[in-house]
Design an enzyme around this catalytic site. Structure first.
Site, PDB file in Angstrom:
ATOM      1  N   CYS A  80      62.956  15.176  52.288  1.00 42.62           N
ATOM      2  CA  CYS A  80      62.040  14.028  52.228  1.00 42.62           C
ATOM      3  C   CYS A  80      62.824  12.723  52.075  1.00 42.62           C
ATOM      4  O   CYS A  80      63.432  12.261  53.028  1.00 42.62           O
ATOM      5  CB  CYS A  80      61.009  14.229  51.115  1.00 42.62           C
ATOM      6  SG  CYS A  80      59.556  13.138  51.286  1.00 42.62           S
ATOM      7  N   HIS A 168      58.658  19.584  52.159  1.00 48.08           N
ATOM      8  CA  HIS A 168      59.184  20.141  50.907  1.00 48.08           C
ATOM      9  C   HIS A 168      59.185  21.671  50.969  1.00 48.08           C
ATOM     10  O   HIS A 168      58.141  22.302  50.784  1.00 48.08           O
ATOM     11  CB  HIS A 168      58.346  19.674  49.723  1.00 48.08           C
ATOM     12  CG  HIS A 168      58.519  18.228  49.393  1.00 48.08           C
ATOM     13  ND1 HIS A 168      59.492  17.769  48.534  1.00 48.08           N
ATOM     14  CD2 HIS A 168      57.865  17.122  49.833  1.00 48.08           C
ATOM     15  CE1 HIS A 168      59.425  16.452  48.449  1.00 48.08           C
ATOM     16  NE2 HIS A 168      58.444  16.033  49.234  1.00 48.08           N
ATOM     17  N   GLU A 170      60.424  23.664  48.840  1.00 52.08           N
ATOM     18  CA  GLU A 170      60.440  24.255  47.509  1.00 52.08           C
ATOM     19  C   GLU A 170      59.053  24.585  46.979  1.00 52.08           C
ATOM     20  O   GLU A 170      58.915  25.375  46.040  1.00 52.08           O
ATOM     21  CB  GLU A 170      61.162  23.329  46.524  1.00 52.08           C
ATOM     22  CG  GLU A 170      60.482  22.004  46.241  1.00 52.08           C
ATOM     23  CD  GLU A 170      60.828  20.898  47.224  1.00 52.08           C
ATOM     24  OE1 GLU A 170      60.644  19.721  46.869  1.00 52.08           O
ATOM     25  OE2 GLU A 170      61.280  21.202  48.349  1.00 52.08           O
TER      26      GLU A 170
END
Length: 510
Positions: A80, A168, A170
């Site tokens: 990002c 993202h 994660e």
């Protein structure tokens, strides 16, 4: 030989700790460091991940770092903001997007030939959270994934193992995010997946033996997971040279002092129990402000612990159960966070106690502490124990604290927790407890009118306590427990259930 690691540079994203947790789940060690306090790069550093950020790379005061130190020397992955930083500093352009993208998105095109995206499906779901977008990339940047609205969803710099992704990986909403991180950490960075609970125990015990030698260590234990696992590690290294102190502050759960002491003796720990109830009750007398109560409890604990520690001869070290999130918070990009509450957990070294500090768990997240505890053979009854605040029932009694109020709340709390276990609900809840309110209500028992106390039951589900949702416990359970509390606890005639989430509420009431 130093442990292989991935270095995560934190630019202030809410998801930075989550990146670290996902890398750790791959059995690869990683560390988070602020972008403006980067540790020395060693041969053990196998790759770098640049986190997201609430800032915009277009702002004059946005966080910046000299990426030339890393690029072409080791693999780099920008997430990002990190991707936008790579693009902008490389000669590309980042602009405010006309369409902000928050939430789920589908990758419209995926270059599955690329090492970073190997195994990802076309139209794989990802999680976006950005207001800016990369509108132009330098010629050396190869676009390897796009979405319907974001042309540069992922890129690689030609001739380098340097990558950027706008989404993202994660978060769990990026359904193949773990595959992408595995591609980067294992395949591209070449990390061996050998950082496990077993290897941590072996390495840590060896380090503790070398560091502590024949020195004596004193530790305050609380009965919680962190301090218990930390003490067991130190005990395995130095045996009876570890002196543990467990203080009964009069604010523990019913029977907890005796149960915890018995459990620690079973583990072979050299522990002393100290009954200091009266000292704490005296310090709390007349106090109603939550912060004042916390400070009084903390000050009393330090006085008792200091007295007991000085009864020991030649102690050189203070052992603590500090875990990694505490360390990360203390060196946050934004600086230590504002004090939300004092004495959240027992800890901190008083200035007048001139001891060196040993913190064997300060690189571990909570779930990793539990895994280490299982490797050490600690019982599940301890490892699965709900978090319990350092000030104990003192912050679950709203208003002033007295021995009488503690006795009432202990009975209520016991019935609630015991009921959760009987109904098979205890392990489905992250934390549970009862609050004694400074409120009395009218009731009827038999033919008599009553005017007695109100208690609130609180149960939440959470991963790490940073956010929490109220637990949707079955009505049958709540009805049963309410009836049992009112019938069995003299002085209580009304039970309510807290259905507030965090935020905006906190888990504890004070």
């Amino acid at each position: 030989m130093a442990t292989e690691q991935i270095l995560i540079l934190d630019f202030g994203s809410q998801y930075t700790q989550l990146i670290a947790r996902r890398v750790r789940e791959l059995n690869v060690y990683c560390e988070i460091h602020p972008y403006n306090n980067i540790p020395p790069i060693t041969p053990a550093t196998k790759g770098i991940i640049l986190s997201g950020s609430p800032c915009s790379v277009r702002d004059a005061d946005s966080p910046m770092v000299d990426l030339g130190k890393f690029r072409q020397q080791m693999p780099v992955l920008g997430v990002c903001y990190g991707a936008q930083l790579l693009a902008q500093t490389g000669g590309g352009e980042v602009q405010a997007s006309s369409i902000r993208e928050y939430g789920r998105a589908k990758l419209g095109t995926v270059n599955a030939e690329n090492r970073l995206l190997k195994g990802l499906d076309q139209h794989s779901q990802v999680w976006m959270s950005h207001a800016d977008t990369i509108t132009r990339v330098p010629e050396s940047f190869q676009i390897i994934a796009s979405t319907k609205t974001v042309r540069v969803a992922a890129f690689q710099i030609e001739g380098e193992e340097t990558y950027g992704i706008q989404f993202h990986p994660e978060v769990t909403h990026s359904l193949q995010g773990k595959q992408l991180l595995n591609n980067f950490v294992v395949d591209i960075c070449g990390c061996r997946q050998n950082w496990t609970a077993d290897s941590f125990v072996d390495a840590t015990v060896a380090d503790l033996k070398a560091k502590l030698g024949d020195d004596k260590v004193v530790m305050a234990l609380s009965g919680g997971v962190d301090s218990s696992v930390a003490a067991t590690l130190v005990h395995r290294a130095i045996g009876q040279n570890l002196y543990c102190i467990f203080v009964d502050n009069g604010l523990l759960r019913k029977g907890e002092f005796e149960q915890v002491l018995d459990g620690y003796h079973t583990l072979g720990l050299n522990i002393k129990g100290v009954n200091a109830k009266d000292q704490f009750y005296s310090a709390l007398a007349g106090l109603t402000d939550p912060e004042a109560k916390r400070k009084a409890i903390g000050k009393s604990f330090i006085a008792v612990f200091d007295h007991e520690a000085h009864l020991l001869e030649d102690v050189a070290w203070l052992g603590q159960g500090t875990i990694y999130p505490d360390v990360i918070e203390s060196v946050s990009v934004k600086g230590p966070s504002a004090t939300i509450k004092s004495h959240h957990n027992v800890g901190g070294l008083p200035d007048f106690m001139k001891l060196k500090v040993v913190e064997p768990l300060n690189t571990l997240f909570k779930d990793e502490v539990r895994a280490v505890g299982r490797t050490l053979g600690l019982p599940q009854s301890l490892l699965g124990r709900h978090p319990f605040p350092g000030p104990g029932l003192g912050i679950r009694i709203l208003g002033d604290v007295t021995a009488e109020k503690v006795a009432i709340l202990q009975e209520v709390d016991f019935l609630f927790i015991d009921g959760l276990r009987r109904y098979g609900l205890y392990d489905q809840v992250w934390q549970a407890g009862a609050m004694l309110l400074p409120v009395q209500s009218v009731g009827v028992m038999g033919d008599e009118r009553t005017y007695e106390r109100v208690v609130a039951l609180r149960a939440v589900t959470s991963v790490d306590g940073m956010t929490a949702d109220w637990a949707h416990l079955p009505y049958e359970f709540l009805a049963d427990i309410s009836n049992e509390i009112i019938n069995r606890v003299k002085g209580v005639n009304r039970v309510v259930y807290d259905i507030s989430s965090k935020p905006p509420a906190t888990i504890e009431w004070e």
